[in-house]
Design a protein around this motif. Sequence first.
Motif, short mmCIF file in Angstrom:
data_model
loop_
_atom_site.label_atom_id
_atom_site.label_comp_id
_atom_site.label_asym_id
_atom_site.label_seq_id
_atom_site.Cartn_x
_atom_site.Cartn_y
_atom_site.Cartn_z
N ARG A 1 0.81 -1.22 0.00
CA ARG A 1 0.00 0.00 0.00
C ARG A 1 0.84 1.27 0.00
O ARG A 1 0.41 2.31 -0.50
N LYS A 2 2.05 1.19 0.57
CA LYS A 2 2.87 2.40 0.70
C LYS A 2 3.84 2.56 -0.46
O LYS A 2 3.87 3.58 -1.14
N SER A 3 4.68 1.57 -0.66
CA SER A 3 5.70 1.62 -1.70
C SER A 3 6.05 0.19 -2.08
O SER A 3 7.00 -0.39 -1.54
N PRO A 4 5.27 -0.42 -2.99
CA PRO A 4 5.44 -1.84 -3.25
C PRO A 4 6.83 -2.19 -3.75
O PRO A 4 7.42 -1.49 -4.55
N LYS A 5 7.32 -3.31 -3.21
CA LYS A 5 8.58 -3.89 -3.63
C LYS A 5 8.36 -5.38 -3.83
O LYS A 5 7.39 -5.96 -3.34
N LEU A 6 9.30 -6.01 -4.53
CA LEU A 6 9.14 -7.40 -4.92
C LEU A 6 10.45 -8.15 -4.75
O LEU A 6 11.52 -7.63 -5.07
N PHE A 7 10.36 -9.38 -4.21
CA PHE A 7 11.49 -10.30 -4.36
C PHE A 7 10.95 -11.63 -4.86
O PHE A 7 9.75 -11.93 -4.75
N SER A 8 11.84 -12.42 -5.43
CA SER A 8 11.44 -13.66 -6.07
C SER A 8 12.14 -14.85 -5.42
O SER A 8 13.33 -14.78 -5.10
N LEU A 9 11.38 -15.92 -5.23
CA LEU A 9 11.92 -17.19 -4.74
C LEU A 9 11.74 -18.21 -5.86
O LEU A 9 10.62 -18.60 -6.18
N ALA A 10 12.84 -18.61 -6.47
CA ALA A 10 12.79 -19.54 -7.60
C ALA A 10 12.97 -20.96 -7.12
O ALA A 10 13.80 -21.25 -6.26
N GLY A 11 12.16 -21.88 -7.67
CA GLY A 11 12.28 -23.29 -7.32
C GLY A 11 11.23 -23.72 -6.32
O GLY A 11 10.24 -23.02 -6.07
N ALA A 12 11.44 -24.88 -5.71
CA ALA A 12 10.48 -25.43 -4.76
C ALA A 12 10.35 -24.52 -3.55
O ALA A 12 11.35 -24.01 -3.01
N ILE A 13 9.13 -24.32 -3.09
CA ILE A 13 8.89 -23.49 -1.92
C ILE A 13 9.65 -24.01 -0.71
O ILE A 13 10.20 -23.26 0.09
N SER A 14 9.72 -25.34 -0.60
CA SER A 14 10.38 -25.96 0.55
C SER A 14 11.88 -25.67 0.59
O SER A 14 12.51 -25.81 1.64
N ASP A 15 12.46 -25.26 -0.53
CA ASP A 15 13.89 -24.92 -0.55
C ASP A 15 14.16 -23.60 0.15
O ASP A 15 15.30 -23.34 0.55
N HIS A 16 13.14 -22.77 0.30
CA HIS A 16 13.32 -21.43 0.83
C HIS A 16 12.67 -21.20 2.19
O HIS A 16 13.05 -20.28 2.91
N CYS A 17 11.68 -22.01 2.51
CA CYS A 17 10.82 -21.70 3.66
C CYS A 17 10.74 -22.86 4.65
O CYS A 17 10.76 -24.03 4.25
N GLN A 18 10.63 -22.50 5.91
CA GLN A 18 10.23 -23.47 6.93
C GLN A 18 8.71 -23.53 6.88
O GLN A 18 8.04 -22.52 7.10
N MET A 19 8.17 -24.68 6.58
CA MET A 19 6.73 -24.79 6.39
C MET A 19 6.09 -25.52 7.57
O MET A 19 6.43 -26.66 7.86
N ASP A 20 5.18 -24.83 8.23
CA ASP A 20 4.49 -25.40 9.38
C ASP A 20 3.05 -25.71 9.00
O ASP A 20 2.34 -24.83 8.52
N PRO A 21 2.58 -26.95 9.21
CA PRO A 21 1.16 -27.24 8.98
C PRO A 21 0.32 -26.48 9.98
O PRO A 21 0.57 -26.54 11.18
N VAL A 22 -0.68 -25.76 9.49
CA VAL A 22 -1.47 -24.93 10.39
C VAL A 22 -2.89 -25.44 10.57
O VAL A 22 -3.57 -25.04 11.51
N ASN A 23 -3.36 -26.30 9.68
CA ASN A 23 -4.68 -26.89 9.90
C ASN A 23 -4.79 -28.16 9.09
O ASN A 23 -4.01 -28.44 8.19
N PHE A 24 -5.77 -28.96 9.45
CA PHE A 24 -6.00 -30.24 8.79
C PHE A 24 -7.49 -30.41 8.56
O PHE A 24 -8.31 -29.94 9.34
N ILE A 25 -7.86 -31.09 7.49
CA ILE A 25 -9.24 -31.49 7.32
C ILE A 25 -9.38 -32.90 7.89
O ILE A 25 -8.60 -33.79 7.59
N CYS A 26 -10.35 -33.07 8.77
CA CYS A 26 -10.50 -34.34 9.50
C CYS A 26 -11.79 -35.04 9.05
O CYS A 26 -12.89 -34.50 9.25
N ARG A 27 -11.63 -36.19 8.45
CA ARG A 27 -12.78 -36.98 8.01
C ARG A 27 -12.95 -38.19 8.91
O ARG A 27 -11.96 -38.85 9.26
N LEU A 28 -14.16 -38.48 9.27
CA LEU A 28 -14.42 -39.62 10.14
C LEU A 28 -14.05 -40.92 9.42
O LEU A 28 -14.31 -41.09 8.22
N ARG A 29 -13.47 -41.83 10.15
CA ARG A 29 -13.07 -43.11 9.55
C ARG A 29 -14.29 -44.00 9.41
O ARG A 29 -15.23 -43.93 10.15
#
Length: 283
Positions: free
Chosen positions: A255-283
């Motif tokens: 909103r103020k002064s947009p800037k951009l950076f790029s992450l090339a390749g698999a997301i997992s190569d750049h980020c620590q990924m934490d699962p934040v939710n799950f869909i739970c289906r009854l067995r």
Amino acid sequence: MARADHWSDTEIALTVADYMKMFTLELAGQRYNKSAHRRALLKLLNGRSDAAVELKHQNISAVLRDLNCFWIPGYKPRSNYQEALATYVEDWINSHSDFDRVSQAAVKQPAFVPTGVEFSTLLVETPKPSTTIQEEHPPYSPNRAASKRDYVAQEARNSALGSAGELLILEYEEYRLRSAGERTLANRIEHVAQSKGDGLGYDILSFETSGQERFIEVKTTAFAKETPFYASRNEVSFSADFQDQFHIYRLFEFRKSPKLFSLAGAISDHCQMDPVNFICRLR
């Protein structure tokens, strides 16, 4: 003799209150002067240096990040904070209802494609990976009202902001290819999130100057460069399958002064990924 590094409860409370006052103004889009705030705060502390206050501000930013809040741009989160500081920050949030109201307003505010953006300077350096091998303590785990807020997720659901970011990147990609003399490729750029639906694993089909397809997923925030972002399972999978062609385009301070950076390749190569939710289906 060098003074002890221990911060008293009074010093912590004063520093948190001052930071949060600045941050509330930041969220409301109102001006404030960081230097003036720091000078006034230093007079109330026990002989602290500018560097010590700067570090404490970075620690507060890290607490806010771990609470899934935003923070003041320029105070990059630094995680080696004491749990006492986290408790003060959370208590401040829980006792100031105005903070939640202004945060909600900030993340839900409509957004539009900015005009007059200088595309030649839009792309900036990617944040450097942390050199810290392991946190000095586990991430703070709030258990009171502040833990129920996830402003990062709420902003991610702001469709107007997301669409505005994608449209800006369409303009940027056209500029990038035309500047390289690839007018034909520029004319072939496609906003696939609109033309084919939101679920392919990327938003924009663009091209390298060689003609190879470039798959771009746009993530937009109005806040700091290091703000976390959400990625779907499909996006993570697609990025792994097409590592040589996939890019995350991270737009920040939109909103103020947009800037951009790029992450090339698999997301997992750049980020620590934490699962934040799950869909739970009854067995």
